[in-house]
Scaffold this motif. Structure first.
Motif, PDB file in Angstrom:
ATOM      1  N   HIS A  91     -58.437  -5.352 140.833  1.00 26.40           N
ATOM      2  CA  HIS A  91     -59.150  -6.373 140.050  1.00 26.40           C
ATOM      3  C   HIS A  91     -58.137  -7.141 139.181  1.00 26.40           C
ATOM      4  N   ARG A 119     -62.619  -5.095 127.668  1.00 29.18           N
ATOM      5  CA  ARG A 119     -62.498  -5.890 128.899  1.00 29.18           C
ATOM      6  C   ARG A 119     -63.522  -5.322 129.890  1.00 29.18           C
ATOM      7  N   SER A 120     -63.063  -4.636 130.947  1.00 25.25           N
ATOM      8  CA  SER A 120     -64.019  -4.189 131.972  1.00 25.25           C
ATOM      9  C   SER A 120     -64.617  -2.810 131.724  1.00 25.25           C
ATOM     10  N   ALA A 171     -57.794 -11.788 136.320  1.00 24.88           N
ATOM     11  CA  ALA A 171     -57.483 -12.240 134.959  1.00 24.88           C
ATOM     12  C   ALA A 171     -56.224 -11.578 134.420  1.00 24.88           C
ATOM     13  N   ARG A 218     -67.562 -10.688 141.599  1.00 19.39           N
ATOM     14  CA  ARG A 218     -67.929  -9.282 141.424  1.00 19.39           C
ATOM     15  C   ARG A 218     -68.263  -8.710 142.800  1.00 19.39           C
TER      16      ARG A 218
HETATM   17  O1  LIG Z   1     -65.057 -11.119 134.029  1.00 18.84           O
HETATM   18  C1  LIG Z   1     -63.855 -11.203 133.768  1.00 18.84           C
HETATM   19  O2  LIG Z   1     -63.400 -11.883 132.838  1.00 18.84           O
HETATM   20  C2  LIG Z   1     -62.891 -10.548 134.699  1.00 18.84           C
HETATM   21  O3  LIG Z   1     -63.472  -9.784 135.656  1.00 18.84           O
HETATM   22  C3  LIG Z   1     -61.681  -9.978 134.068  1.00 18.84           C
HETATM   23  O4  LIG Z   1     -61.788  -8.606 133.849  1.00 18.84           O
HETATM   24  P1  LIG Z   1     -60.594  -7.817 133.108  1.00 18.84           P
HETATM   25  O5  LIG Z   1     -60.540  -8.374 131.732  1.00 18.84           O
HETATM   26  O6  LIG Z   1     -60.991  -6.402 133.153  1.00 18.84           O
HETATM   27  O7  LIG Z   1     -59.358  -8.097 133.874  1.00 18.84           O
END
Ligand SMILES: O=C(O)[C@H](O)COP(=O)(O)O
Ligand SMILES: NC(=O)c1ccc[n+]([C@@H]2O[C@H](COP(=O)([O-])OP(=O)(O)OC[C@H]3O[C@@H](n4cnc5c(N)ncnc54)[C@H](O)[C@@H]3O)[C@@H](O)[C@H]2O)c1
Length: 467
Positions: free
Chosen positions: A327, A92-93, A330, A287
């Protein structure tokens, strides 16, 4: 740079035994392909690897729902450094470093939209496709953007904090009605929302904002037909960010972060911010780096207006006119499941059939199923003249006829998938053909998509044959 142990493996692999795999058809030839790192024992740390399985390395908490898409018979999933022989990375991030990408890695998938945490340009040089999951988490982000608009209009956070403090003092009942005058707000209905970036998130936000009774403007020089069809009919499309934000009460930023020349670093800078209407609310669920924090702080300190974001900001986190969340865009069960499932399916398709879908650096490529009595080879090359001819020649020199093939390119890289006929051959020594093709000038890697999972991968690492 190949680590010493693996350099040795690369040099000696030609002398090590290979496995013979049989095609399903009765007349099929025996096909001899290179077997991972020879006898497996040179294949990194054997205690962390199950021969005959694709190994998936994960970073961050990936939804188990998505990971369940990898069948246990052919896949093993391991976290971070436990996956010493990874064939693919799912993340993910996590800010991926080059040294976390083992030489064995064939592909990387980001369970999400933004790939700015992956060194994509370097991965392209190494011949590794990077994938993302377009739209999989868009609804979750859109809902948080809508919540952000409400947070920016109704002083909800200030109200909660005030009630907490009154409660602590035992004054809540006494003061609650009197103090509400401190937290007046405004409604979304009738206001104008400017959406910068009309992709999966932006288009959905624009549509729902119209349904809330807002006037919507938008700007996206790369608007896709798919997303254009989702836009509300009443949206006014503008030809620049400045012209889009001028009349807006709310501005939602929904574009990727791209570093470097022509990129989006600090794209919301003083020139854009100085054109904001008094009281405008900037919503940044894209972002943190897209916004020039100094310029935004100066603006918030000297004007009415608000900044709402789910990205950390050293200058704005405690500003009275900003609301900064973790953050979280998602972070819903639905989005996490959808993104991880899409990423897992994409990786499986690539590893098992060579198909490329949703890559941010490789061309979309798909070939019909491999015909019976054939072997599939996928070859990553530099995008330069003559590569296809040299690959075809290598097959012809070994009396192997091409049944079908596809060659696609994107930027500096080209991707070829070739199915060659094995009928009429008793034994096909694919090791030799693959080594010849892989060591051609301009070839980065090759993969026999056939036989035992995890086998048949070779790289040309600066003239060293890594197999
Ligand atoms: O670009 C993305 O999909 C989001 O920033 C989600 O990030 P994450 O999967 O770390 O929550
Ligand atoms: N906060 C979160 O948790 C979260 C979750 C998902 C995505 N995101 C961020 O949101 C971004 C957008 O996500 P998406 O799913 O909508 O992506 P998307 O690729 O569907 O849409 C991005 C859109 O931005 C447009 N665009 C690019 N540069 C632009 C520019 N300079 N000006 C105007 N438009 C521009 C593109 O043409 C595209 O239509 C991601 O790149 C990611 O950084 C954040």
């Amino acid at each position: 740079m190949i680590p010493t142990a693996l350099r040795t493996a690369a040099r000696t692999s030609g002398r090590q035994s290979a496995a013979a795999f049989h095609t399903t058809a009765s007349l099929a030839a025996d096909v001899s392909v290179e077997h991972g790192r020879g006898e497996w024992k040179t294949y990194g740390d054997i205690t962390t690897y199950k021969p005959g399985h694709f190994q998936i390395k994960t970073y961050n908490k990936i939804s188990p729902h998505g990971l369940a898409r990898f069948p246990k018979e052919n896949y093993e999933v391991k976290e971070g450094e436990n996956a010493a022989n990874a064939h693919a990375i799912l993340l993910r991030s996590h800010k991926l470093q080059e040294d976390e990408v083992n030489l064995t890695v064939r592909a990387i998938a980001r369970c999400g939209a933004g790939t700015n945490n992956v060194p994509v340009a370097r991965m392209t040089e190494l011949g590794i496709p990077v994938f993302n999951t377009p739209g999989a988490n868009a609804n979750a982000v859109k809902e948080l953007v809508l919540a952000g608009m409400l947070l920016g209009s109704r002083r909800i956070v200030d109200g909660i904090n005030h009630m907490y403090s009154l409660g602590e003092q035992g004054l809540a009942r006494e003061r609650v009605e009197k103090d509400k005058a401190m937290f007046g707000g405004r409604e979304l209905k009738g206001k104008t929302l400017a959406v910068i970036g009309l992709g999966h998130i932006g288009a959905a936000t624009a549509r729902d904002a119209e349904a809330l009774g807002m006037t919507v403007t938008g700007y996206d020089p790369g608007l896709s037909i798919e997303n254009a069809l989702k836009l509300p009919r009443s949206i006014a499309l503008k030809d620049s960010i400045n012209s889009c934000v001028g009349d807006a009460d709310y501005i939602s930023l929904n574009i990727p972060y791209i570093k470097g020349e022509g990129g989006t670093h600090g794209i919301i800078g003083n020139d854009v911010i100085s054109g904001f209407k008094n009281g405008a609310v900037l919503l940044n669920f894209a972002r943190g780096e897209l916004v020039d924090s100094e310029a935004m702080k100066t603006h918030l300190d000297n004007n009415d207006g608000k900044y709402i974001s789910d990205f950390p900001d050293d200058l704005l986190w405690n500003n009275a006119n900003s609301v900064i969340l973790p953050h979280l865009g998602a972070s819903t069960a639905e989005a996490e499941d959808a993104a991880a499932s899409m990423a897992a399916d994409t990786i499986r398709e690539f590893l098992e059939s060579g198909t490329i879908r949703n890559s941010v650096n490789f061309p979309a490529t798909s070939l019909p199923n491999r015909p019976e009595n054939s072997i599939r080879l996928a070859v990553v090359t530099l995008n330069k003249p003559g590569m296809l001819a040299h690959i075809s020649e290598a097959f012809a020199n070994n009396d192997l006829n091409i049944l079908q093939q596809i060659n696609q390119s994107r930027g500096d890289v080209a991707y070829n998938v070739v199915d060659v006929d094995t009928s009429g051959h008793n034994v096909v020594d694919f090791k030799t053909v693959q080594e010849k093709i892989t060591m051609l000038d301009g070839v980065l890697s090759s993969r026999v998509i056939y036989g035992v999972p995890g086998t048949g991968y070779a790289k040309n690492v600066g003239g060293d044959y890594f197999v």
